[in-house]
Design a protein around this motif. Structure first.
Motif: not given
Lengths: 243, 311
Positions: B189-192, B219-221, B251-260
């Motif tokens: 398992i990995s959780d990042c 596997s779980v990630s 397996c899952s992933h997510g990425a996000a960026s932005g202003k307040p």
């Protein structure tokens, strides 16, 4: 307390307020009723200083000060409070620490020391109890995962903690069940005093049956088209806005 | 709680690096160590055996010049260890950690470090996890002029579990962060998660790579990366990469960026909080969700304090 004169406001170049005039004396409760999209919330957000609303012309005096020259935080510190129609969620910040912070910001402005943790907890318990808010709600993140009713109660709780002079309630009754409406109205009625005024924005008569207004205004197409006493609210309730 | 667990307690060991001396105090019997030094480079070889106590090593680096530390850490089967590094590094650093975690071992690493914004710093951590062991890896930093953080994790046996989180709050940095998770055994398992607050002219990059090999059934990630961009010239680059060679995985992933969110800032200012303080509350909220992943109450409090002081 508040004097609004010939106020015109736009949102993204759409004119919403088209010459609003309204005077509110100390201790008065004014209800503003109107159909959807008439601009009621625009009044609330403009007075609170939301930067998304552009004041095109007119002026607003609050306690003899030019309200439009103050930024949102200064308006709050001067005693204006907006109870939001849609309270904002703030994940990651506990409600208790947020409430304590806003209390301390106001105390600092008045030249007072920060509130003692145990004293704050005592006040928080007492005021939460008046609104039937369980104390463990304050360990959760601000408004995050709260029900509609819990969010509205949290707005009234903030109002109670900050002790404002002018309260604007933007459809505080929406999303409240009968019991929550009674508790919330009861808390508001306890806060009525000769040096505190209210603007209550609502669609419905039912809130005004609990919080008796001194004046009722009908708002349509960006301006007040009729004013009167509570009988005007009764008339709208039976006849609607169309007549 | 059973009898064995009820006897578990912690015992602190302090490693202080002052000038050319390494001082180890309150050392508990379960930690064996060797220290040597060569031209400003300090080598620490630490072995931890199984015991009923949880040793905690606290690093206090007080050296007044550039420091290079190489740490070889071995947790024997069933061993437990917490490492806390709260050092303020004012003169640049080079750190290389090699960690071997034995079966059923448990390792918690908390790095809450302040760096001089004008220095250059690098950190490389390579770790290998055996069967049924857990590694919780939390890194908090204010960044520096040039910073490189690199972690490589090999999940080498069944039920090995890695929970890794990084926070960078910075306004004067080129900061490269790389996390490579290699699932080389089934049922690991990995959780990042990685969060950054980028201000001024800061440029923060996160490259999160997860590799799941063909034989790694069950596997779980999970990988989440988020960036908050506070100023016009600040920059965040989030690069998630997944190489999945097995169908029987989650397996899952997510990425996000932005202003307040300006609506949130208006809500806060409408309560009397100044714009500057509102941004600070916003940052604390953004990172606060993440801190809740730390279940060690003492370390959670330290992480909150770090965020409060640096947001």
């Amino acid at each position: 307390m508040l004097n609004i004169s010939k106020l015109e406001v736009s949102v993204e170049e759409n004119k919403i307020l088209k010459g609003l005039d309204l005077s509110i004396g100390s201790g008065e409760v004014h209800a503003i009723m109107g159909p959807n999209g008439s601009g009621k919330s625009t009044i609330a957000h403009t007075l609170a200083g939301n930067p998304n609303y552009t004041v095109d012309s007119g002026n607003v005096l609050f306690k003899e000060k030019d309200l439009l020259n103050l930024d949102p935080s200064e308006r709050s510190l001067e005693g204006l409070f907006l109870a939001f129609q849609y309270p904002i969620e703030l994940p990651g910040v506990s409600n208790a620490s947020y409430l304590k912070q806003i209390v301390n910001v106001h105390r600092k402005y008045k030249g007072e020391d920060p509130i003692d943790a145990s004293e704050f907890l005592k006040i928080l318990k007492e005021k939460s109890s008046n609104l039937n808010i369980p104390i463990d709600m304050h360990s959760r993140f601000v408004n995050t995962g709260f029900s509609g009713g819990e969010k509205k109660k949290n707005e009234v709780l903030q109002m109670d903690l900050l002790n404002p002079n002018l309260v604007i309630m933007d459809e505080t009754d929406s999303g409240l069940d009968v019991d929550a409406l009674r508790q919330t109205s009861g808390a508001v009625n306890q806060l009525r005093s000769s040096n505190r005024s209210f603007i209550i924005i609502t669609h419905y008569l039912r809130l005004l049956e609990y919080i008796e207004p001194n004046f009722v205004h009908v708002f349509q197409d960006g301006k007040i088209i009729d004013s009167g006493g509570k009988e005007l609210a009764n008339k709208i309730d039976t006849e609607g806005y169309a007549t | 709680m059973n009898k064995l667990n009820s006897k578990i307690s912690t015992q602190d060991c302090f490693i202080e690096v002052v000038s050319d001396d390494v001082i180890i105090t309150n050392n508990c019997n379960e930690i064996k160590h060797q220290v040597s030094e060569n031209k400003g480079c300090i080598y620490l070889d630490i072995r931890v055996s199984e015991s009923k106590i949880i040793p905690r090593i606290t690093f206090k680096i007080k050296r007044e010049d550039f420091i290079s530390i190489q740490l070889k850490l071995t947790l024997l089967n069933g061993a437990k260890l917490e490492i806390l590094d709260e050092s303020e590094y004012m003169h640049g650093t080079k750190m290389e950690f090699i960690t071997e975690l034995g079966k059923r071992s448990s390792f918690e690493l908390y790095r809450l470090n302040i760096f001089n914004e004008l220095t250059e710093n690098s950190y490389l951590h390579q770790c290998r996890l055996s069967k049924d062991c857990v590694f919780k890896d939390f890194n908090f930093t204010n960044g520096s002029k040039l910073m490189k953080n690199e972690t490589e994790v090999s999940l080498a046996d069944e039920n090995a579990k890695y929970i890794g989180s990084g926070v960078v709050i910075t306004n004067s940095t080129n900061c490269d962060n790389s996390l490579k998770i290699n699932h080389i055994s089934p049922s690991a398992i990995s959780d990042c998660s990685f969060k950054t607050v980028s201000r001024g002219n800061a440029n923060v990059t996160f490259n999160g790579k997860v590799i799941v090999r063909e034989n790694c059934n069950n596997s779980v990630s999970s990988q989440i990366s988020k960036g908050l961009i506070m100023d016009e010239n600040a920059n965040v680059n989030l690069i998630p990469e997944l190489e999945i060679s097995n169908d029987d995985v989650v397996c899952s992933h997510g990425a996000a960026s932005g202003k307040p969110d300006e609506n949130v800032l208006f809500y806060l200012t409408s309560r009397g909080i100044s714009r500057k303080e509102a941004e600070k509350v916003y940052i604390q909220g953004f990172l606060g969700e993440f801190v809740d992943k730390i279940d060690n109450a003492q370390m959670k409090a330290k992480a909150k304090q770090f965020i409060s002081q640096n947001s």
